[in-house]
Design a protein around this motif. Structure first.
Motif, PDB file in Angstrom:
ATOM      1  N   GLY A 135       1.220  -1.217   0.068  1.00  0.00           N
ATOM      2  CA  GLY A 135       0.224   0.365  -0.045  1.00  0.00           C
ATOM      3  C   GLY A 135       0.900   1.325   0.083  1.00  0.00           C
ATOM      4  O   GLY A 135       1.436   1.228  -0.658  1.00  0.00           O
ATOM      5  N   PHE A 136       0.937   1.845   1.164  1.00  0.00           N
ATOM      6  CA  PHE A 136       1.611   2.969   1.750  1.00  0.00           C
ATOM      7  C   PHE A 136       3.220   3.326   1.342  1.00  0.00           C
ATOM      8  O   PHE A 136       3.904   3.992   0.150  1.00  0.00           O
ATOM      9  N   ASN A 137       3.531   1.836   1.169  1.00  0.00           N
ATOM     10  CA  ASN A 137       5.313   1.580   1.595  1.00  0.00           C
ATOM     11  C   ASN A 137       5.671   1.332  -0.179  1.00  0.00           C
ATOM     12  O   ASN A 137       6.692   2.147  -0.162  1.00  0.00           O
TER      13      ASN A 137
ATOM     14  N   PHE B 273      10.434   8.871  -1.920  1.00  0.00           N
ATOM     15  CA  PHE B 273      10.533   9.569   0.205  1.00  0.00           C
ATOM     16  C   PHE B 273      11.627   8.512   1.057  1.00  0.00           C
ATOM     17  O   PHE B 273      12.152   7.373   0.109  1.00  0.00           O
ATOM     18  N   SER B 274      11.962   9.430   1.448  1.00  0.00           N
ATOM     19  CA  SER B 274      12.984   8.503   2.815  1.00  0.00           C
ATOM     20  C   SER B 274      12.620   7.868   3.196  1.00  0.00           C
ATOM     21  O   SER B 274      11.035   7.529   3.312  1.00  0.00           O
ATOM     22  N   GLU B 275      13.776   5.943   3.881  1.00  0.00           N
ATOM     23  CA  GLU B 275      13.401   5.820   4.424  1.00  0.00           C
ATOM     24  C   GLU B 275      13.321   5.475   5.682  1.00  0.00           C
ATOM     25  O   GLU B 275      11.535   4.836   6.253  1.00  0.00           O
ATOM     26  N   GLN B 276      12.276   6.429   6.193  1.00  0.00           N
ATOM     27  CA  GLN B 276      11.409   7.181   7.183  1.00  0.00           C
ATOM     28  C   GLN B 276      10.079   6.811   7.418  1.00  0.00           C
ATOM     29  O   GLN B 276       9.463   6.311   8.555  1.00  0.00           O
ATOM     30  N   TRP B 277       9.885   7.435   5.652  1.00  0.00           N
ATOM     31  CA  TRP B 277       8.154   7.068   5.729  1.00  0.00           C
ATOM     32  C   TRP B 277       7.374   5.218   5.123  1.00  0.00           C
ATOM     33  O   TRP B 277       7.092   5.076   4.750  1.00  0.00           O
TER      34      TRP B 277
END
Length: 316
Positions: free
Chosen positions: A156-158, A166-170
């Motif tokens: 999904g969002f990942n 996006f950065s890995e934090q997301w």
């Protein structure tokens, strides 16, 4: 001259006074016909519901002082269940999660519902937007949980964040890492409940008198000042209903949590309602589950009473 004729006035005896018929008290009163009981039949479901509610409440209260697995005879343990509720780390986590749900549910979906209702009030063709925002509320909580479980999964969002760079934090395991699992479920709940709050506020806005707003605008008041000084106070009856519903629903939230995480991992995302269900019907600790339900009921009653009391006092 003719002799004057004497006027003959008839005596009162000639004219009999009309007789007034007195009610006959000897007649027997009419007996109740079968038809006279027909309206009372409509009260039977409500009376049965109240009776069952009182009976179940007393039953739950009694068994909250026992150790009972639902099969064997219950053992009286006194306040042991209540002591465990306020000393066990699992139940303390449930209290904290429940408090988070209550605070967020009273701020975010209520605030968003009011915000969208004010924006859509004068929009042309707002019926389409009303249906779009209200549609999630028409979906069952179980279906909502399934939809958002997929969105917060690796597909999904990942995957979306990874595609957008996006950065890995997301990119994380949203449903298995505390406190992100609780935040994820709250987002799903806000998505579903905002629409009905918006509809209720829209009904309130459309029922408000226009004269105070027109007078304030003629005096040069800005739209923001008109909203906070006139619109918001006049919306108070509708705000009471919306906030009251949000308060009660936040305490008894269960479906979304059970579908998305089942209170996991390691019971880190449980609320009091989920803990009550798990202890009662999964672990067969019906005595402890009854104690949790009593505590939950008392909390809802106290907070609702204080909220309604403060609202009524301020109105008076």
């Amino acid at each position: 001259m003719e002799p004057q004729k004497e006027l003959h006035i008839p005596s009162e005896e000639i004219y009999e006074k009309p007789k007034i018929k007195k009610p006959n008290t000897n007649k027997k009163q009419r007996s109740f016909k079968p038809k006279s009981w027909k309206p009372y039949l409509y009260l039977v479901p409500a009376v049965l519901f109240i009776f069952l509610f009182i009976y179940s409440a007393i039953f739950t209260l009694i068994y909250s002082f026992t150790d009972w697995d639902g099969i064997n005879n219950p053992n009286w343990v006194g306040l042991q269940n209540y002591q465990e509720i306020f000393s066990n780390s699992v139940f303390i986590t449930s209290f904290i999660n429940t408090a988070i749900w209550v605070v967020v549910s009273l701020i975010v979906p209520v605030g968003l519902g009011l915000f969208f209702s004010v924006i859509l009030q004068d929009v042309i063709g707002n019926t389409i937007f009303k249906n779009v925002f209200y549609l999630p509320y028409a979906i069952s909580l179980t279906t909502t949980g399934i939809i958002w479980s997929f969105l917060f999964s690796s597909s999904g969002f990942n995957e979306l964040f990874e595609t957008l760079g996006f950065s890995e934090q997301w990119i994380r395991n949203w449903l298995t890492e505390p406190p992100y699992n609780t935040i994820s479920m709250i987002i799903a709940s806000v998505w579903q409940s905002t629409g009905t709050n918006m509809i209720l506020f829209l009904v309130g806005l459309q029922s408000l008198p226009k004269e105070p707003h027109e007078a304030a605008m003629m005096d040069g008041a800005s739209k923001l000042r008109v909203f906070f000084t006139i619109t918001l106070p006049l919306l108070k009856p509708f705000t009471v209903v919306v906030v009251g519903m949000a308060l009660v629903n936040s305490f008894k939230v269960f479906d979304i949590i059970w579908v998305m995480t089942q209170g996991g991992p390691y019971r880190s995302s449980e609320t009091l309602a989920v803990t009550m269900y798990r202890e009662s019907f999964v672990l067969n600790n019906l005595g402890l589950g009854s104690a949790i339900s009593i505590v939950l009921t008392i909390l809802i009653f106290i907070l609702s009473w204080f909220y309604l009391r403060q609202t009524i006092v301020k109105e008076d």
